[in-house]
Design an enzyme around this catalytic site. Sequence first.
Site, PDB file in Angstrom:
ATOM      1  N   ASP A   9       3.894 -23.168  20.394  1.00 40.08           N
ATOM      2  CA  ASP A   9       4.692 -23.187  20.835  1.00 40.08           C
ATOM      3  C   ASP A   9       4.957 -22.878  22.395  1.00 40.08           C
ATOM      4  O   ASP A   9       3.682 -22.252  22.256  1.00 40.08           O
ATOM      5  CB  ASP A   9       5.915 -21.509  20.556  1.00 40.08           C
ATOM      6  CG  ASP A   9       5.360 -20.403  21.095  1.00 40.08           C
ATOM      7  OD1 ASP A   9       4.009 -20.392  20.292  1.00 40.08           O
ATOM      8  OD2 ASP A   9       5.992 -19.960  22.160  1.00 40.08           O
TER       9      ASP A   9
ATOM     10  N   ASP B 174       8.628 -14.832  16.358  1.00 40.48           N
ATOM     11  CA  ASP B 174       7.263 -14.097  17.138  1.00 40.48           C
ATOM     12  C   ASP B 174       8.159 -12.458  17.089  1.00 40.48           C
ATOM     13  O   ASP B 174       9.719 -11.920  16.682  1.00 40.48           O
ATOM     14  CB  ASP B 174       7.476 -14.258  18.722  1.00 40.48           C
ATOM     15  CG  ASP B 174       5.675 -13.864  18.841  1.00 40.48           C
ATOM     16  OD1 ASP B 174       5.671 -13.602  20.079  1.00 40.48           O
ATOM     17  OD2 ASP B 174       5.136 -12.339  18.538  1.00 40.48           O
TER      18      ASP B 174
HETATM   19  C1  6MQ Z   1       3.891 -21.164  29.863  1.00 38.69           C
HETATM   20  O1  6MQ Z   1       5.140 -19.892  29.422  1.00 38.69           O
HETATM   21  C2  6MQ Z   1       4.888 -18.645  30.150  1.00 38.69           C
HETATM   22  O2  6MQ Z   1       2.874 -17.943  29.384  1.00 38.69           O
HETATM   23  C3  6MQ Z   1       3.559 -17.205  28.244  1.00 38.69           C
HETATM   24  C4  6MQ Z   1       3.664 -17.808  26.790  1.00 38.69           C
HETATM   25  N1  6MQ Z   1       2.142 -17.124  26.432  1.00 38.69           N
HETATM   26  C5  6MQ Z   1       1.870 -16.536  25.892  1.00 38.69           C
HETATM   27  N2  6MQ Z   1       0.657 -16.059  24.890  1.00 38.69           N
HETATM   28  C6  6MQ Z   1       1.436 -15.380  24.336  1.00 38.69           C
HETATM   29  C7  6MQ Z   1      -0.203 -14.165  23.587  1.00 38.69           C
HETATM   30  C8  6MQ Z   1       1.617 -13.327  22.083  1.00 38.69           C
HETATM   31  C9  6MQ Z   1       0.153 -12.686  21.526  1.00 38.69           C
HETATM   32  O3  6MQ Z   1      -0.952 -11.827  21.448  1.00 38.69           O
HETATM   33  N3  6MQ Z   1       1.230 -11.556  20.039  1.00 38.69           N
HETATM   34  C10 6MQ Z   1       2.521 -12.192  20.347  1.00 38.69           C
HETATM   35  N4  6MQ Z   1       3.268 -11.271  19.667  1.00 38.69           N
HETATM   36  N5  6MQ Z   1       3.402 -13.160  21.239  1.00 38.69           N
HETATM   37  C11 6MQ Z   1       2.344 -14.191  21.703  1.00 38.69           C
HETATM   38  C12 6MQ Z   1       3.795 -14.540  22.410  1.00 38.69           C
HETATM   39  C13 6MQ Z   1       2.576 -15.439  23.781  1.00 38.69           C
HETATM   40  N6  6MQ Z   1       2.821 -16.497  24.662  1.00 38.69           N
HETATM   41  C14 6MQ Z   1       5.138 -17.072  28.330  1.00 38.69           C
HETATM   42  O4  6MQ Z   1       5.023 -15.408  28.281  1.00 38.69           O
HETATM   43  C15 6MQ Z   1       5.273 -15.356  29.654  1.00 38.69           C
HETATM   44  C16 6MQ Z   1       6.656 -14.510  30.004  1.00 38.69           C
HETATM   45  C17 6MQ Z   1       4.716 -14.827  30.553  1.00 38.69           C
HETATM   46  O5  6MQ Z   1       5.551 -16.798  29.835  1.00 38.69           O
HETATM   47  C18 6MQ Z   1       5.873 -17.211  29.613  1.00 38.69           C
END
Ligand code: 6MQ
Length: 382
Positions: free
Chosen positions: A276, A102
């Site tokens: 993921d 990422d």
């Molecule tokens: C269940 O785990 C929590 O849920 C979040 C996972 N949800 C998530 N949505 C995402 C969106 C993006 C994006 O728009 N762009 C880029 N580059 N990477 C991303 C990575 C992402 N991961 C984890 O993120 C937190 C830390 C809030 O808790 C975990």
Amino acid sequence: SDAPRPNLTPADHMTWQKETQSGKARAGWLHTRHGSVPTPTFMPVGTVGTVKGITMDSVRSTGAGIVLGNTYHLMLRPTAERVQRLGGLHRMMDWPGPILTDSGGFQVMSLGPLRKLTEDGVTFRSHIDGSKHHLTPESSTDIQFKLDATITMAFDECPALPATKEVLEASMERSMRWAARSRDAFTARPGYGQFGIVQGGTEQELRERSAKALRDIGFEGYAIGGLAVGEGQELMFSTLDYTTPMLPDDQPRYLMGVGTPDDLLGAIMRGCDMFDCVMPSRAGRTARAYTERGTMNLRNARFAEDTRPLSPDDDSPMAGRYSRAYLHHLFRANEMLGPMLLTLHNLAYYQRLMRQIRAAIMDDTLEELAVTLRHNWSLGDW
Ligand SMILES: CO[C@@H]1O[C@H](CNc2nc3cc4c(=O)[nH]c(N)nc4cc3[nH]2)[C@H]2OC(C)(C)O[C@@H]12
């Protein structure tokens, strides 16, 4: 799946081949410099170059084909330059298979304290030692090159939900300018690829504009970002309903940060191919087991003398060797082996679920499987 692997199509970048479609669900093959992986695929999260608590041989034994690493964490420690000097992520962590990294923007916004966002990029302080850092589309892409990531993610901004349409629009438009800068900074190599990330929150018109902007730039795959940030499954699914058809049919779609087994099933049925999520590994460290009958917390006293295995069709290397009572004991005693065994078990369950769903896509029985899976998940422990 033991299906014969379609022959690799020679290309100057990684490729994805669709093998079969069942409804909107697809079964295919991701062909990369570091090997081919059947899709739908679930990527275990290896944030700082390790899937926490288990060896990469164990990760491989669950059937995982591709793992995820994080630019944000690795640039802070051990730094991309050191990973490069150590021969890249594959060599350093002894994982010969593909690695997707990422790009860091999301992690800065959700992890890094004290950050500033400008057109150029993001300035933030390390959550480790407070040192100051700057991430831009160019530097993020360069860091992922130094890590030798098989699949590089474009540098984007993931806005917190709920947000007004104006906020979502400004953020999406910036992310699209950053996508173009990320693509210009990418070094194409045979078998490697870069994915654009669709933004736009839960606004169909913004998602449409974002998908078009990314298609005009041209990537080897397309991620759907901006979800799994607390919007809930219903809003996530409704956003997928209109977003996946906007993406090229012959290229992979990666839904970032998702999710529970039920999320994965619903997203695959809406045309997503790659996933993921920290859940199965994080749950494994906190005594929560994922099984085809739902989840259970092994610290619960009712397991103290339960000699049954975690789940009857567990095909992880620990299958049938450890009882619930033993795992209950390990967690109550705070022994390292508890999280190790349960992480392995949960990841093996996720991989088994991917194989089950892929097989159902291949013989066009996914609707029936979905009914069975949802029924069994609702049963809770037997
Ligand atoms: C269940 O785990 C929590 O849920 C979040 C996972 N949800 C998530 N949505 C995402 C969106 C993006 C994006 O728009 N762009 C880029 N580059 N990477 C991303 C990575 C992402 N991961 C984890 O993120 C937190 C830390 C809030 O808790 C975990």
